[in-house]
Design an enzyme around this catalytic site. Structure first.
Site, short mmCIF file in Angstrom:
data_model
loop_
_atom_site.label_atom_id
_atom_site.label_comp_id
_atom_site.label_asym_id
_atom_site.label_seq_id
_atom_site.Cartn_x
_atom_site.Cartn_y
_atom_site.Cartn_z
CB VAL A 95 -0.94 0.01 1.23
CG1 VAL A 95 -1.72 1.32 1.30
CG2 VAL A 95 -1.90 -1.17 1.18
CB ALA A 140 4.86 2.50 0.83
CE LYS A 141 5.37 -1.48 7.96
NZ LYS A 141 6.17 -0.57 8.78
N GLY A 142 4.27 -2.92 3.14
CA GLY A 142 3.93 -4.17 2.49
C GLY A 142 3.76 -5.27 3.51
CG ASP A 181 7.50 -3.76 9.75
OD1 ASP A 181 7.75 -2.61 10.12
OD2 ASP A 181 6.55 -4.41 10.21
#
Ligand code: GLU
Length: 451
Positions: A95, A140-142, A181
């Site tokens: 995202v 953003a992050k995944g 992460d």
């Protein structure tokens, strides 16, 4: 957009299961459980704080709408050949919340609990975090829904490479720069960098940060989140007129963030009296020997069984008296169900989203000084920014240079947030959101709407 996390409760209702659920010996009705599911939805928590801060900023209605939702949400289904020859398909997300201030930036997590709402919230938090420390990135992050504890290195590598390939046109040094992460690490980043480089037909180190030092990683990156937390603790003590001497600290989580925070605080002279992990907790009121515990964990694979501390209850440890409590693991650790029992003076949020919105109000009523996640754990992405800069220059800094620049940014950001809160008469969390939203809104307006 929300709703996904309601499934467990709705499933219970469908299955006609008991209307009460025992949690920590207490019974809750189905309605209370349903409300608790909402309380723990990270996207709803993020949006509630965003709305509050935006209202206080008198944010333009159009910009409000632009910043409230992510700009892009990518869902991929990743086929992976498992070691036993079977094929498994994993669901992954990336995202991108905002690219207004620069390329999107944020980690990738591997966990069975990953959901789209969680990744959305984490992506937005990255936008606010980068703006709080004033580095030129968006957010953003995944995440990939998988259980990395039950996967081999080979399976993880194949899954990581295929996930990267599915995202190939959306990531890049000028587009979106992933990082580690939860349950991802330097090795994961090396695979992503290699896969991206193979597709581009050139070595492209700046596509990810948190890489091994010999392939474009930055010295000090691994310890950076813990280091940033320690700077925030130092500054909070100064602000409140307390001293490191006699400062008791409890840390929940002993992964990369928690263990490095513990190590750095220990060397600065803090007394770490408690450590909680997913499989147990330890206490020693005279202070835990952190280097000893790190050594024990490396050998035993768990903190349990460490001779120089006593085992205790994980949930109970959070409510023991201390000066600083550091949740450094995952979301929703401090909720309406335990916030009233907290006995710390300072809550320093090493994890993303460890405190729910309802708990915020309870902590404020108790006068606990909160160092919000988007400030407290920003040391990691700040060192990621240094790594990206070094990769693009092809010139690498000493660990001392990295640490000095990191300390300066963390220290200034802490002061910015606290003084913003004083000026606008809001708590630290809302101050951090307001400061960040103001900066992102300014750039968004300045760039204008491309039609
Ligand atoms: N995953 C870390 C965070 O939540 C680091 C992100 C990055 O370095 O891009 O802040």
């Amino acid at each position: 957009m929300a709703g996904e996390s309601l499934i467990p409760v709705l499933e219970k209702r469908k299955l006609n299961m008991a209307v009460t659920t025992p949690v920590d010996g207490k019974l809750f009705t189905l309605e209370q459980e349903l409300a608790f599911e909402h309380e723990r939805n990270p996207w709803e928590a993020q949006a509630a704080r965003f709305d509050l801060a935006a209202r206080k900023l008198n944010l333009d209605e159009g910009i409000w709408k632009v910043l409230r939702y992510p700009t892009r949400e990518i869902i991929v289904h990743i086929p992976v050949q498992m070691d036993n020859g079977s094929i498994e398909v994993f669901t992954g997300y990336r995202v991108q919340h905002s690219q207004a201030r620069g390329p999107a930036k944020g980690g990738i997590r591997y966990s069975p609990d990953v959901s789209l709402d969680e990744v959305r919230a984490l992506a937005s938090w990255m936008t606010w975090k980068c703006a709080v420390v004033n580095i030129p990135f968006g957010g953003a992050k995944g995440g990939v829904i998988c259980d990395p504890r039950n996967m081999s290195q080979g399976e993880l590598e194949r899954m990581t490479r295929r996930y990267t390939a599915e995202l190939i046109e959306f990531i890049g040094p000028e587009k979106d720069v992933p990082a580690p992460d939860m349950n991802t690490n330097e090795q994961t980043m090396a695979w992503i960098m290699d896969t991206y480089s193979m597709h581009m037909r050139q070595t492209s180190t700046a596509v990810v940060t948190g890489k091994p030092v010999n392939i474009g990683g930055s010295r000090g990156r691994k310890e950076a989140t813990g280091r940033g937390i320690s700077v925030c603790c130092d500054e909070a003590l100064k602000h409140l007129g307390l001293t490191v001497e006699g400062c008791r600290v409890i840390i929940q989580g002993f992964g990369n963030v928690g263990s490095n925070a513990a190590k750095i605080l220990y060397h600065k002279g803090y007394t770490i009296i408690g450590i909680a992990e997913f499989d147990g907790a330890l206490v020693n009121l005279d202070g835990i020997d952190i280097p000893g515990l790190i050594e024990h964990r490396a050998k035993a694979g768990t903190i349990n069984g460490f001779a120089k501390a006593e085992a205790c209850d994980r949930a109970e440890l959070l409510t023991r008296e201390c000066e600083i409590l550091i949740p450094a693991a995952t979301e929703n650790v401090i909720t309406s169900r335990n916030a009233a029992d907290l006995r710390c003076r300072i809550l320093c949020e090493g994890a993303n989203g460890p405190t729910t919105t309802l708990a915020d109000d309870m902590l404020e009523a108790k006068g606990i000084f909160v160092i919000p996640d988007i400030l407290a754990n920003a040391g990691g992405v700040t060192a990621s920014y240094f790594e990206w800069v070094q990769d693009r220059m092809g010139y690498f800094w000493t660990e001392l240079e990295v640490n000095q620049r990191l300390d300066a940014i963390m220290c200034d950001s802490f002061k910015d947030v606290v003084s913003y809160g004083d000026t606008h008469k809001v708590n630290n969390r809302i101050a951090a959101y307001m400061l960040a939203i103001d900066r992102v809104a300014y750039t968004t307006k300045q760039r204008g709407m491309y039609a």
